[in-house]
Scaffold this motif. Structure first.
Motif, PDB file in Angstrom:
ATOM      1  N   SER A   1      -9.627   5.623   2.593  1.00 51.97           N
ATOM      2  CA  SER A   1     -10.732   5.844   1.653  1.00 51.97           C
ATOM      3  C   SER A   1     -11.516   7.115   1.995  1.00 51.97           C
ATOM      4  CB  SER A   1     -11.669   4.645   1.650  1.00 51.97           C
ATOM      5  OG  SER A   1     -12.229   4.452   2.935  1.00 51.97           O
TER       6      SER A   1
ATOM      7  N   VAL B   1      -7.997  -4.348   5.781  1.00 48.53           N
ATOM      8  CA  VAL B   1      -9.304  -3.754   6.093  1.00 48.53           C
ATOM      9  C   VAL B   1      -9.116  -2.417   6.812  1.00 48.53           C
ATOM     10  CG1 VAL B   1     -11.355  -3.988   7.550  1.00 48.53           C
ATOM     11  CG2 VAL B   1     -10.616  -5.900   6.122  1.00 48.53           C
TER      12      VAL B   1
ATOM     13  N   THR C   1       0.783  -1.234   0.000  1.00 48.95           N
ATOM     14  CA  THR C   1       0.000   0.000   0.000  1.00 48.95           C
ATOM     15  C   THR C   1       0.814   1.282   0.000  1.00 48.95           C
ATOM     16  OG1 THR C   1      -0.106  -0.017   2.422  1.00 48.95           O
ATOM     17  CG2 THR C   1      -1.901  -1.122   1.237  1.00 48.95           C
TER      18      THR C   1
ATOM     19  N   LEU D   1      -6.950   0.236   4.329  1.00 51.88           N
ATOM     20  CA  LEU D   1      -7.688   0.737   3.170  1.00 51.88           C
ATOM     21  C   LEU D   1      -8.914   1.535   3.584  1.00 51.88           C
ATOM     22  CD1 LEU D   1      -7.359  -2.339   0.788  1.00 51.88           C
ATOM     23  CD2 LEU D   1      -6.011  -0.237   0.797  1.00 51.88           C
ATOM     24  N   ALA D   2      -9.526   1.152   4.722  1.00 55.24           N
ATOM     25  CA  ALA D   2     -10.678   1.925   5.218  1.00 55.24           C
ATOM     26  C   ALA D   2     -10.220   3.311   5.658  1.00 55.24           C
ATOM     27  CB  ALA D   2     -11.344   1.194   6.377  1.00 55.24           C
TER      28      ALA D   2
ATOM     29  N   TRP E   1      -7.243  -8.499  -1.219  1.00 57.43           N
ATOM     30  CA  TRP E   1      -7.445  -7.110  -1.621  1.00 57.43           C
ATOM     31  C   TRP E   1      -8.760  -6.967  -2.392  1.00 57.43           C
ATOM     32  CZ3 TRP E   1      -3.541  -2.956  -1.652  1.00 57.43           C
ATOM     33  CH2 TRP E   1      -3.978  -1.793  -2.320  1.00 57.43           C
ATOM     34  N   HIS E   2      -8.986  -7.884  -3.330  1.00 55.61           N
ATOM     35  CA  HIS E   2     -10.207  -7.830  -4.141  1.00 55.61           C
ATOM     36  C   HIS E   2     -11.447  -8.019  -3.271  1.00 55.61           C
ATOM     37  CE1 HIS E   2     -13.298  -9.465  -6.933  1.00 55.61           C
ATOM     38  NE2 HIS E   2     -12.826  -8.502  -7.706  1.00 55.61           N
TER      39      HIS E   2
ATOM     40  N   VAL F   1     -11.741  -7.281  -0.129  1.00 52.27           N
ATOM     41  CA  VAL F   1     -11.897  -6.133   0.767  1.00 52.27           C
ATOM     42  C   VAL F   1     -12.395  -4.909   0.014  1.00 52.27           C
ATOM     43  CG1 VAL F   1     -10.619  -4.490   2.218  1.00 52.27           C
ATOM     44  CG2 VAL F   1     -10.189  -6.951   2.443  1.00 52.27           C
ATOM     45  N   THR F   2     -11.908  -4.700  -1.218  1.00 59.57           N
ATOM     46  CA  THR F   2     -12.190  -3.453  -1.933  1.00 59.57           C
ATOM     47  C   THR F   2     -13.145  -3.604  -3.108  1.00 59.57           C
ATOM     48  OG1 THR F   2     -10.353  -3.721  -3.509  1.00 59.57           O
ATOM     49  CG2 THR F   2      -9.855  -2.685  -1.374  1.00 59.57           C
TER      50      THR F   2
ATOM     51  N   ARG G   1     -12.080  -4.601  -5.983  1.00 54.29           N
ATOM     52  CA  ARG G   1     -11.259  -4.403  -7.181  1.00 54.29           C
ATOM     53  C   ARG G   1      -9.895  -5.044  -6.959  1.00 54.29           C
ATOM     54  NH1 ARG G   1      -7.852  -0.286  -5.600  1.00 54.29           N
ATOM     55  NH2 ARG G   1      -8.621   0.967  -3.825  1.00 54.29           N
TER      56      ARG G   1
END
Length: 294
Positions: free
Chosen positions: A294, A287, A160, A290-291, A227-228, A230-231, A233
């Protein structure tokens, strides 16, 4: 586990590389646990240093090429956390500066050194940035310093942190050379900071230990799938040729990833979870990270 906040005056730990990813995590957790922290920096006026000051750390200007400046910063300290970044200088500079830290810590009669290293325990592999850490640890031992070595394998931030340029590294060149289905041991830097603080608090248990730190075992393919999930994508990948990558950053990382393709490694999570049972898995860390972004 003992605590520095047990009625005695708080003891001091000096943190080398305090403004970096590992060092700042160590500073944060030591302060949370009640230690006094000296944050060592070449530029105490910088934003990263000032953030450490605001959190409660004492700033000390040092030059890792100057043993005298290190010696002054270590004076009266109980412990030293040491880490060098060969990417920011060179492997040769890492070994030289690590030796300077060892000399200064011995001169200051430091009682516990915790070394943020990497690689394989005590083995020479031909990977320059791993073999350098074997040499640095050797310097501390030669000076008779009470030492604990921390050896994370791969930091979760590789996925990340823009400074690692994940589209090229972890999502393309690394799996191309290492193998996308090859299991890899992961740890986030914040949990390394928590481990360092707990190791400082329990020297009778951890002095002399060389600790492989793995919180979770996942291949790059599995990390991509998480990753996919969680997001919704897939992580972005940039297909840079290996020869171009080496021209830009050198061959140390590509040598490492090729070595990992066939190496037989102990990637047990037992030691890490013994020290830090709440250490985060790749999924838990992604989690949260990335949260937050965002």
């Amino acid at each position: 586990m003992t605590s520095p906040s047990d009625g005695r005056p708080a003891r001091v730990v000096a943190v080398v590389g305090a403004t970096g990813r590992q060092g700042s995590a160590v500073v944060r957790h030591l302060l949370q646990d009640g230690w006094r922290v000296r944050a060592l920096s070449r530029d105490p006026s910088g934003d990263a240093s000032q953030a450490l000051r605001a959190s409660g750390a004492e700033l000390h200007r040092v030059d890792a090429e100057d043993v005298a400046s290190l010696r002054r910063a270590f004076d009266g300290a109980y412990g030293v956390f040491n880490v060098q970044n060969p990417i920011a200088s060179s492997v040769e500079a890492e070994v030289r500066q690590g030796g300077n830290v060892a000399d200064a810590a011995a001169g200051a009669a430091v009682q516990h050194v915790v070394y943020g290293a990497a690689g394989v325990r005590g083995d020479v592999t031909g990977v320059g940035s791993w073999d350098s850490k074997v040499a640095v640890a050797g310097h501390f031992r030669e000076r008779g310093l009470p030492l604990t070595v921390l050896r994370p394998m791969a930091f979760m931030e590789l996925m990340t942190d823009k400074g690692f340029y994940p589209p090229v590294t972890v999502w393309h060149v690394m799996p191309k050379l290492m193998g996308s289905s090859r299991p890899m041991g992961w740890l986030c830097t914040d949990d390394l900071g928590a481990v360092a603080a707990r190791v400082f608090a329990d020297p009778e248990r951890w002095v002399g230990a060389d600790l492989s730190l793995v919180a979770d075992i996942q291949s790059v393919d599995q990390c991509r799938a998480i990753w996919h999930e969680v997001t919704g994508r897939v992580p972005r990948s940039y297909p840079m040729p290996v020869w171009l990558f080496e021209r830009i950053v050198g061959s140390d990382l590509t040598t490492m990833w090729r070595w990992l393709q066939t190496a037989q490694l102990d990637m047990s999570t037992r030691t890490l979870h013994e020290i830090l049972p709440e250490a985060r898995t790749v999924r838990e860390w992604l989690v949260g990270t990335l949260a937050a972004s965002s």
